[in-house]
Write a protein that holds these residues in place. Structure first.
Motif, PDB file in Angstrom:
ATOM      1  N   ALA A 138       0.838  -1.197   0.000  1.00 52.82           N
ATOM      2  CA  ALA A 138       0.000   0.000   0.000  1.00 52.82           C
ATOM      3  C   ALA A 138       0.871   1.245   0.000  1.00 52.82           C
ATOM      4  N   CYS A 139       1.813   1.309   0.911  1.00 51.41           N
ATOM      5  CA  CYS A 139       2.755   2.425   1.027  1.00 51.41           C
ATOM      6  C   CYS A 139       4.079   1.836   1.498  1.00 51.41           C
ATOM      7  N   ALA A 140       5.148   2.173   0.817  1.00 54.40           N
ATOM      8  CA  ALA A 140       6.455   1.616   1.168  1.00 54.40           C
ATOM      9  C   ALA A 140       7.362   2.691   1.765  1.00 54.40           C
ATOM     10  N   ASN A 141       8.146   2.284   2.742  1.00 53.20           N
ATOM     11  CA  ASN A 141       9.160   3.133   3.378  1.00 53.20           C
ATOM     12  C   ASN A 141       8.616   4.469   3.876  1.00 53.20           C
ATOM     13  N   VAL A 142       7.507   4.411   4.617  1.00 52.12           N
ATOM     14  CA  VAL A 142       6.922   5.616   5.209  1.00 52.12           C
ATOM     15  C   VAL A 142       7.711   5.938   6.477  1.00 52.12           C
ATOM     16  N   ALA A 143       8.260   7.132   6.539  1.00 51.64           N
ATOM     17  CA  ALA A 143       9.110   7.527   7.670  1.00 51.64           C
ATOM     18  C   ALA A 143       8.316   7.594   8.969  1.00 51.64           C
ATOM     19  N   ILE A 144       8.948   7.136  10.047  1.00 53.63           N
ATOM     20  CA  ILE A 144       8.344   7.226  11.377  1.00 53.63           C
ATOM     21  C   ILE A 144       8.756   8.557  11.977  1.00 53.63           C
ATOM     22  N   GLU A 145       7.785   9.416  12.192  1.00 54.62           N
ATOM     23  CA  GLU A 145       8.040  10.735  12.761  1.00 54.62           C
ATOM     24  C   GLU A 145       7.222  10.890  14.036  1.00 54.62           C
ATOM     25  N   GLY A 146       7.910  11.074  15.147  1.00 46.81           N
ATOM     26  CA  GLY A 146       7.219  11.221  16.422  1.00 46.81           C
ATOM     27  C   GLY A 146       6.481   9.961  16.830  1.00 46.81           C
ATOM     28  N   GLY A 147       6.981   8.805  16.444  1.00 43.02           N
ATOM     29  CA  GLY A 147       6.363   7.543  16.810  1.00 43.02           C
ATOM     30  C   GLY A 147       5.195   7.146  15.927  1.00 43.02           C
ATOM     31  N   THR A 148       4.938   7.910  14.850  1.00 39.22           N
ATOM     32  CA  THR A 148       3.809   7.616  13.961  1.00 39.22           C
ATOM     33  C   THR A 148       4.236   7.676  12.507  1.00 39.22           C
ATOM     34  N   ALA A 149       3.690   6.767  11.721  1.00 34.71           N
ATOM     35  CA  ALA A 149       3.893   6.772  10.266  1.00 34.71           C
ATOM     36  C   ALA A 149       2.515   6.800   9.618  1.00 34.71           C
ATOM     37  N   GLU A 150       2.303   7.739   8.695  1.00 35.33           N
ATOM     38  CA  GLU A 150       0.985   7.886   8.066  1.00 35.33           C
ATOM     39  C   GLU A 150       1.121   7.974   6.554  1.00 35.33           C
ATOM     40  N   CYS A 151       0.131   7.425   5.857  1.00 36.08           N
ATOM     41  CA  CYS A 151       0.084   7.546   4.402  1.00 36.08           C
ATOM     42  C   CYS A 151      -1.357   7.348   3.929  1.00 36.08           C
ATOM     43  N   THR A 152      -1.592   7.642   2.663  1.00 40.22           N
ATOM     44  CA  THR A 152      -2.901   7.421   2.048  1.00 40.22           C
ATOM     45  C   THR A 152      -2.726   6.411   0.935  1.00 40.22           C
ATOM     46  N   TYR A 153      -3.517   5.337   0.998  1.00 43.05           N
ATOM     47  CA  TYR A 153      -3.470   4.278  -0.013  1.00 43.05           C
ATOM     48  C   TYR A 153      -4.629   4.469  -0.973  1.00 43.05           C
ATOM     49  N   THR A 154      -4.321   4.510  -2.262  1.00 42.15           N
ATOM     50  CA  THR A 154      -5.345   4.617  -3.294  1.00 42.15           C
ATOM     51  C   THR A 154      -5.424   3.278  -4.018  1.00 42.15           C
ATOM     52  N   VAL A 155      -6.632   2.759  -4.124  1.00 43.29           N
ATOM     53  CA  VAL A 155      -6.861   1.449  -4.732  1.00 43.29           C
ATOM     54  C   VAL A 155      -6.510   1.490  -6.215  1.00 43.29           C
ATOM     55  N   GLY A 156      -5.779   0.487  -6.682  1.00 42.88           N
ATOM     56  CA  GLY A 156      -5.437   0.377  -8.099  1.00 42.88           C
ATOM     57  C   GLY A 156      -6.475  -0.444  -8.848  1.00 42.88           C
ATOM     58  N   ASP A 157      -6.401  -0.421 -10.154  1.00 45.63           N
ATOM     59  CA  ASP A 157      -7.381  -1.137 -10.953  1.00 45.63           C
ATOM     60  C   ASP A 157      -7.123  -2.643 -11.003  1.00 45.63           C
ATOM     61  N   ALA A 158      -5.983  -3.106 -10.503  1.00 45.74           N
ATOM     62  CA  ALA A 158      -5.665  -4.531 -10.538  1.00 45.74           C
ATOM     63  C   ALA A 158      -6.053  -5.247  -9.251  1.00 45.74           C
ATOM     64  N   LEU A 159      -6.648  -4.554  -8.301  1.00 48.25           N
ATOM     65  CA  LEU A 159      -7.024  -5.155  -7.024  1.00 48.25           C
ATOM     66  C   LEU A 159      -8.372  -5.862  -7.184  1.00 48.25           C
ATOM     67  N   GLY A 160      -8.392  -7.155  -6.942  1.00 46.46           N
ATOM     68  CA  GLY A 160      -9.611  -7.945  -7.122  1.00 46.46           C
ATOM     69  C   GLY A 160     -10.611  -7.765  -6.002  1.00 46.46           C
ATOM     70  N   GLU A 161     -11.806  -8.225  -6.252  1.00 45.81           N
ATOM     71  CA  GLU A 161     -12.879  -8.127  -5.255  1.00 45.81           C
ATOM     72  C   GLU A 161     -12.627  -9.165  -4.171  1.00 45.81           C
ATOM     73  N   ALA A 162     -12.442  -8.714  -2.946  1.00 44.04           N
ATOM     74  CA  ALA A 162     -12.163  -9.585  -1.815  1.00 44.04           C
ATOM     75  C   ALA A 162     -12.269  -8.757  -0.535  1.00 44.04           C
ATOM     76  N   VAL A 163     -12.086  -9.424   0.586  1.00 43.10           N
ATOM     77  CA  VAL A 163     -12.012  -8.750   1.884  1.00 43.10           C
ATOM     78  C   VAL A 163     -10.530  -8.721   2.247  1.00 43.10           C
ATOM     79  N   TYR A 164     -10.052  -7.541   2.630  1.00 40.67           N
ATOM     80  CA  TYR A 164      -8.635  -7.341   2.917  1.00 40.67           C
ATOM     81  C   TYR A 164      -8.449  -6.784   4.318  1.00 40.67           C
ATOM     82  N   TYR A 165      -7.232  -6.925   4.814  1.00 38.52           N
ATOM     83  CA  TYR A 165      -6.824  -6.219   6.027  1.00 38.52           C
ATOM     84  C   TYR A 165      -5.462  -5.613   5.758  1.00 38.52           C
ATOM     85  N   VAL A 166      -5.048  -4.691   6.610  1.00 41.43           N
ATOM     86  CA  VAL A 166      -3.777  -3.998   6.415  1.00 41.43           C
ATOM     87  C   VAL A 166      -2.798  -4.482   7.475  1.00 41.43           C
ATOM     88  N   ARG A 167      -1.595  -4.791   7.037  1.00 45.99           N
ATOM     89  CA  ARG A 167      -0.523  -5.218   7.960  1.00 45.99           C
ATOM     90  C   ARG A 167       0.574  -4.176   7.885  1.00 45.99           C
TER      91      ARG A 167
END
Length: 167
Positions: A138-167
């Motif tokens: 979803a997001c690679a190498n997001v810097a940890i600043e102040g103990g938190t790393a944040e990013c925005t993931y935008t769904v691509g057109d190759a992502l199939g229909e399913a139930v997902y979770y984020v690790r």
């Protein structure tokens, strides 16, 4: 022998031209084949680190999606669709005190268990580089600043229909 035949040399003959063009063609094909063999055929380097060795119970990953505890398709409130107003998700990882030497975080989108059963191409593995359940970065190498790393993931057109979770 006529004058015209005597003045032409082998290097100007049609046979020589055909042989030269054929040789150049074979050389070009070999160059392409060798470059593909060394770039596409080479094994990709992968991480040999185990997920179980880096999992930290104090680290939390949160999203702006509604909580959902079922892996049933359509049962959860947050549905992401490509190229629509609902095509992105905000991800956040909290690393309290950042006691490790980690400087960045990589968020991965993983298939829920029912969407890996019977599909060996999505098989879960403890080795990070061999895990196919979480093959979507979803997001690679997001810097940890102040103990938190944040990013925005935008769904691509190759992502199939399913139930997902984020690790």
């Amino acid at each position: 022998m006529s004058e015209k035949t005597a003045s032409t040399s082998f290097f100007a003959s049609p046979a020589f031209k055909v042989i030269c063009l054929g040789t150049i063609g074979v050389c070009c094909m070999m160059a392409v084949a060798l470059s593909l063999a060394f770039t596409l055929g080479a094994p990709k380097p992968y991480s040999k680190v185990l997920y179980s060795s880096i999992e930290d119970p104090v680290m939390t990953v949160t999203t702006n999606a509604e909580d959902c505890s079922t892996p049933e398709l359509g049962a959860c409130g947050t549905v992401l669709m490509y190229d629509s107003p609902k095509d992105s998700l905000k991800l956040s990882a909290t690393v309290p005190g950042n006691s490790s030497d980690a400087a960045s975080v990589t968020f991965q989108v993983c298939y829920a268990k029912p969407f890996t059963v019977g599909r060996p191409w999505r098989s879960p593995k403890d080795v990070i580089g061999k895990d196919k359940q979480c093959g979507i970065k979803a997001c690679a190498n997001v810097a940890i600043e102040g103990g938190t790393a944040e990013c925005t993931y935008t769904v691509g057109d190759a992502l199939g229909e399913a139930v997902y979770y984020v690790r």
